[in-house]
Design an enzyme around this catalytic site. Structure first.
Site, PDB file in Angstrom:
ATOM      1  N   ASN A  69       0.762  -1.226   0.000  1.00 26.94           N
ATOM      2  CA  ASN A  69       0.000   0.000   0.000  1.00 26.94           C
ATOM      3  C   ASN A  69       0.799   1.286   0.000  1.00 26.94           C
ATOM      4  OD1 ASN A  69      -2.635   0.878   0.059  1.00 26.94           O
ATOM      5  ND2 ASN A  69      -3.105  -0.802   1.475  1.00 26.94           N
ATOM      6  N   THR A 129       3.300  -8.389  -0.488  1.00 27.78           N
ATOM      7  CA  THR A 129       3.178  -8.237   0.956  1.00 27.78           C
ATOM      8  C   THR A 129       2.810  -9.588   1.544  1.00 27.78           C
ATOM      9  OG1 THR A 129       1.743  -7.429   2.727  1.00 27.78           O
ATOM     10  CG2 THR A 129       0.842  -7.334   0.528  1.00 27.78           C
ATOM     11  N   ASP A 151       1.018  -9.936   3.952  1.00 24.97           N
ATOM     12  CA  ASP A 151      -0.265  -9.796   4.658  1.00 24.97           C
ATOM     13  C   ASP A 151      -1.482 -10.179   3.823  1.00 24.97           C
ATOM     14  OD1 ASP A 151       0.860  -9.048   7.023  1.00 24.97           O
ATOM     15  OD2 ASP A 151       0.665  -6.903   6.670  1.00 24.97           O
ATOM     16  N   LEU A 187      -5.839 -31.205  27.311  1.00 29.50           N
ATOM     17  CA  LEU A 187      -4.960 -30.161  27.834  1.00 29.50           C
ATOM     18  C   LEU A 187      -4.064 -29.548  26.758  1.00 29.50           C
ATOM     19  CD1 LEU A 187      -4.017 -32.009  31.121  1.00 29.50           C
ATOM     20  CD2 LEU A 187      -5.674 -30.171  30.837  1.00 29.50           C
TER      21      LEU A 187
END
Lengths: 327, 327, 327, 327
Positions: free
Chosen positions: C107, C130, C132, C219
C-alpha cells in the site's frame, strides 16, 4: 623450518558437496586475517591449467556460507593427469608467487595435490569434502551430513506413499564404493533392509525376510541400496526380488543428484569452517602435504599420501543394530 | 553379578527433545529382541506415581522414528522430589515386577533415576536427551542437532530480511546455562557476534565492533544470543545496543519453542537408536546406574552421579574462529 | 495513446516479502526481451532520491528466483513524503530518460508511485508484494504463500512440544491489520482458536471453550493470534487466559521476522513471474497507474488509487469451518 | 428432494496425494458436528469389497492434518470393475445403513463412485485429490501444491550441482498425461526448457536453443520433462540430446515417488479442509453425484460424469512466459 607463506590458492575439485562454500569462506578469511593474499582457482585443476585464477577478498565470500554447490566451480581434469598439464598449472601458480595451496575435495583431488607438491614443491593442504564419508583420518567429511539428511527426508516421503499403498520400495542412494549414506539413511528411516558395498550379504537373506513378512501381512517395506551394491543398484535388486516375490507391489526410486545440492546443515558448515581455518593455520605453521581431519573431536593431520591410500572402516556395531531395530 | 533383567520400564522426562521417539523405539525393540517385557511410563515420573504404565510391543513404536515430541509424553514432577512420591512410584514398578529402568532426559531426570536406584535398588540407565548439549561424558545429546539446525534455518531466513533492509538483528536462541545452540548456530550463519553464558564478554566489545562497522557502512549485522546470557537475553542486549548505537535499525527475534519440535535430523535418529540399543544391552550385562554416551565415536558409560554433577566444557578454539571468520 | 516506453525503472519498497526477487527477474527479462532498457533502483524511494540507480541486464537477475529478500534492497522512505524529496527522485529518473516505473511492494509503496505519476507524469505499475495478503483486486500477493507456510511449519513444531507436555500454546504470527496469516496457518495446523483483527470475538468465547476442554482433560491446545489483535497480541492474550485459567500450563511464542525470509514457494515464484511479465507488457500497451493482480485466475488491473484505498475482504465461510473442524 | 443422510462412508482411492488426511479429517468432523455417523473404508474400493469398514470419531482424525499419505490407505481395485465386485461392496454399505459416500481421489475413483450411484442409488460426492492437477471444474486439486513444491526444492538442489559443474541436467517429474508439475516447477526454478505432454514441441527447438547457448558458453542448463512426454521421459530426451550435442556434460534425474509424500503445504491442507467440509454439507443438502471443486475462489459443483469426461485446459500464457524469462 619452511619459508613463510605469503600467497595461497584455494580450489574445489571432484564431485561437489554441500559445505564447500563454507570451507572456501573460512580459508579466505583466515588468510586475510593473517595478511596472506588468497587466490581462487576456478573449476578445479582445469582452471589452474587454463589460468582462471583471481584474487579474493573478504567480500568475495560474504553470504555464501549457507549456499550449496561451490562458487569456485569444480571439475574433474584429465589434462592434469599429464605432466604437461601439471607443468602449465604450476606455471600459473608460480607467476603469481603462490606458495601454498588448499585443495577442497576427495581422493582424486588429493592425488593431484600430492603430485603438485612432489613435482614442484608447492606446499598443499587437503580438506576432505565428499558426500561419501569414506576418507581416512577423519570422522567427518564436508557434505556427508547434508547429503544423508536429504536422503532421509526423501525416504520419509517415500515411506508415506509406501504406507498408503502397502508397497515395497527399493530406494537407491549415492555411494559407488561406500555405503555410509545407505547405512545412516536406512537406519534413520527404519528401513527393513540395507544393502551396501562393504557388506556383500547375498540377497537370499533379504528375500527370506521379505517372504516371512509377506506371510504375516506386513506389506510395507523399505529397502535402501547403495548405488555401488554388487547386485546392480536398486534396479538390479528389484529385478531379483520381483522374480522371487512376484506378489509384492514393488517400486524403485533412485534419489540421484538431489543428494549433492542444497543448503548445508549446521554440522557441515561448522566442520567446513573449522577445517578451513586450520588449513591456513597449518600452512602458516609449515605443516603441509597433510589432509585436515576431525578425529575424536580433535583436529587431526593425515599425511596426504596416507589419506589417498587408506579408507575409513565401517563399524560392525551398526549392522547388528539395523537387524534388531527394523523388526 | 546382578540378576537377570526380565521387565524394564522406559520413560521420557524433563524438556522434550527431537529424537526421544527414536530412543524409545530402540529401547522397546532391543528389549523385545532379548525376550524382555517392556513398559512405557507416561508423562515422566508423574505417570510413574499415578500408575500410567502400559506394556509396549514392536508395533507400539512403528512409524515414530521420524516424529518430534515423545509418544510417552514428558513432564517435570514436583511430587517425585518427595519421598512419598518416590515410594508410590516405586510401588507401581514393583507390582509389575519391573527390574530395570531406562530414563531418557537430562540432568534433572537423571537425579530422579539416581534416587530410585539408591532408595529402592531399581537398576537405571540414563540416555542423554536435551537440546542444550551440555551433558558430561558424551559428545552428542539427543535433540541438539535438530534444535541447532532449526535455529540455523530460522536465522538464515532472518538474514534475508536483514539484508533487504540493512538492519541489525538480535536473535535469541535457547540455552539457559549452555551456549552451544548459540555458538553453533551463530558460526553456521556467519553471525557477527555471539553471546553465550560461558563467555561473559562485556557488551563493550560488541558495541565497539558494531560502531566500527557502522562507520564503514556495513549495516547488516546479526547478533546471536543465548537466552541465559547475563545481559538479559535478546531484549536486554537490544536495549543496551540501542542506547549506544541509536542510528542502527535494530530488531529482536526470540526463536523460542520452535527449537524443541520437528522431525529429528539423521544424526539425532542415529544416536538415539544407538544409545537406546546400548541402554538395554547395558542393563542385560548388569551395568547400571550409568548414563550412556557417545564419546570419541565409542559408547561411553558415565556413572550417573558423575553425569549429574559435571558439565561438558566448551572448546576455546571456537570463540577464536568466530572472530576471524565473521569479519 | 501513450508514447512508447523505452527505459523503465524497477524497485522494491516497504516490508520485504519472499518472491520479490522473482518479480524483479521477470520485469528485467521481459523488458530486455522487448528491447527496453531497465534500471534497478536500490533501497526503494530512498535510492531514487539518492541516485542509487543502475542499469541491469539478463545476467543481473540470474540465479535469484529461489532467493528470499530482495537484491535491490528495500526501505521505507520519509523523505519521499516531502515534495522536495519526490522532486529530487524525479530528477534522477528524468536525467536517465526513464519513462516507466514498476513498483514492487504494498500500500505505502503504491501511494508513492501514485504521487510520482500525478506530480511528474511518470507512468507507474504496481506489483502487490506483501506477506499480509490484504490488498484489493488480487487473490494472491507475492510473499503470502511463503510466509504462511513458514508459519505452518513452525506451528507444526510447536504442536510436537505442546503434545509432549500437555500444554496450551499461544502463537503470534504477523499481521498488524490483516488476519490472513493467522487464519490460514491456524486452520492448517488445526488450531483450537484463531484470533484476528477482522473478527473481534471477545476472549470470553475462547476462555469458555478452553475451560470446557480442561474439564474433559484435553490439555493440549493451540491458539493462533495475529499480532494486531485487539487484546495485545500473544502476550496480551496469555495474560488474560492465565488469569481465568490458572491451572493450564501456558506458553507464548512470537514467530516474528522468520516469516519474512526464506526461499519462496512455487506459488510465490509463479505469481511473481507472471505479474512481473504483465507489468512490463502493461506499460508497453500504455496501461499504467494500475496494480497488477491475479483475480479468479486472470490478470486483473486495478487503478492504483483504488488499490490504495480498498482492502481485500475475508470470506465468512472460514470462521465457521474453523469452529467445526478444530473440535 | 432426497432423504436425510444419517450415515456416510469416506474412502481414499487411486494414487495417494498429500492432503488426503486433511480431507478425511474435515469429512469426519463435519459429519459428527451434524450428528451423522461416519465410517472409514480402508484401501479404497478393495476395502469396501472386503468389508474393511470401521466407524470413526473425532479422535480418529486427531493430529493427522499435517501428515502425508492417507490413514485409510488407498489402492486401485480390479475387482470393483466387475459387477460382482460392486455388488459385494454395496452389500457392505447397505448392511451398515450407509446412505452417502465421500470419495477422495481422481478420475478412476470418481468412475467407481458414479457406478455405485447409478447401479445402487448410493449418493456420492467426489473430492479431487491428485498431484496431477488436471481435473475439470476446479482450480486446485488436493496434493498438487505439495508435489510441485517438493519438485521445486529438489530441482533447486540439482541447480546447485549443475552450476558447480557446468552441466546440463534433465529432470523428470511426475505427470503421465498432464504437464502441470513440469510447467510450474520448471518456471519456478528458471528451467531453460520445459517439455510437457500437452505441447508436443519437437525437440528440434530445444536442441537449437541448447546449441546456441553452448556457443556463448552458457553450459549450465536445466530441462524439466514430464514423464509422459512423447520422447520417452527424461531418458528418452537425454538420448536424443546427447546424439545432437555430444560435448555437453549431461545428467538425468528422475524425481519419482518422493513427489507423492511429505507433509502437505498450507494450501493443500486448506483446500482439503474446505472441500471436505462442503462434501458433507452437500450430501446433507441433497446435492450429490457431484465433484466438489474450488473455481475462481468459490465452491463449485461439477456433475460427476462431467468430471470424469473432461480435462482442465492449460493456459497458453505460460508457455510464452517460459520462453521470455528463461533467457
Amino acid at each position: 623450518m619452511s619459508k613463510k607463506v605469503t600467497k595461497i590458492g584455494v580450489l574445489t575439485s571432484g564431485g561437489d558437496s554441500p559445505g564447500m562454500n563454507a570451507a572456501i569462506r573460512a580459508v579466505v578469511r583466515t588468510a586475510i586475517y593473517h595478511g596472506i593474499d588468497v587466490f581462487g582457482v576456478s573449476r578445479g585443476y582445469n582452471g589452474m591449467i587454463e589460468d582462471e585464477i583471481e584474487q579474493m577478498n573478504s567480500r568475495s565470500v560474504a553470504n555464501i556460507i549457507q549456499r550449496g554447490g561451490t562458487i569456485l566451480k569444480t571439475a574433474r581434469s584429465k589434462e592434469f593427469f599429464t605432466e604437461e598439464g601439471r607443468k602449465k598449472a604450476y606455471e600459473n601458480l608460480r607467476k603469481r608467487g603462490i606458495d601454498g595451496l588448499v585443495v577442497i575435495g576427495g581422493n582424486g583431488s588429493f592425488t593431484g595435490a600430492y603430485k603438485l607438491s612432489q613435482e614442484f614443491g608447492i606446499p598443499c593442504v587437503g580438506l576432505p569434502a565428499t558426500i561419501d564419508k569414506d576418507l581416512y583420518g577423519t570422522d567427518f567429511t564436508i557434505g556427508f551430513d547434508t547429503a544423508v539428511n536429504t536422503a532421509v527426508s526423501c525416504i520419509d516421503r517415500i515411506r508415506d506413499t509406501a504406507d498408503a499403498h502397502d508397497r515395497l520400495f527399493i530406494v537407491e542412494v549415492m555411494g559407488r564404493h561406500a555405503g555410509y549414506i545407505a547405512l545412516h539413511s536406512g537406519i534413520a528411516t527404519g528401513a527393513e533392509n540395507i544393502l551396501i558395498p562393504e557388506d556383500e550379504t547375498s540377497l537370499d537373506e533379504v528375500i527370506a525376510s521379505l517372504s516371512e513378512k509377506e506371510k504375516r501381512k506386513k506389506l510395507v517395506n523399505l529397502v535402501v541400496v547403495a548405488e555401488g551394491h554388487s547386485s546392480g543398484g536398486a534396479n538390479g535388486v528389484a529385478e531379483i526380488l520381483k522374480s522371487h516375490l512376484p506378489n509384492l507391489d514393488t517400486r524403485v526410486t533412485i534419489l540421484g543428484h538431489i543428494q549433492r545440492g542444497g543448503s548445508p546443515t549446521c554440522l557441515d558448515r561448522l566442520i567446513a569452517s573449522r577445517m578451513g581455518y586450520h588449513a591456513v593455520e597449518s600452512l602458516i605453521e609449515g605443516r603441509h602435504d597433510v589432509m585436515i581431519g576431525i578425529f575424536q573431536n580433535t583436529i587431526n593431520f593425515t599425511p596426504i599420501e596416507v589419506a589417498i591410500r587408506e579408507k575409513q572402516r565401517m563399524s560392525d556395531d551398526w549392522m547388528r543394530i539395523v537387524k534388531i531395530l527394523a523388526s
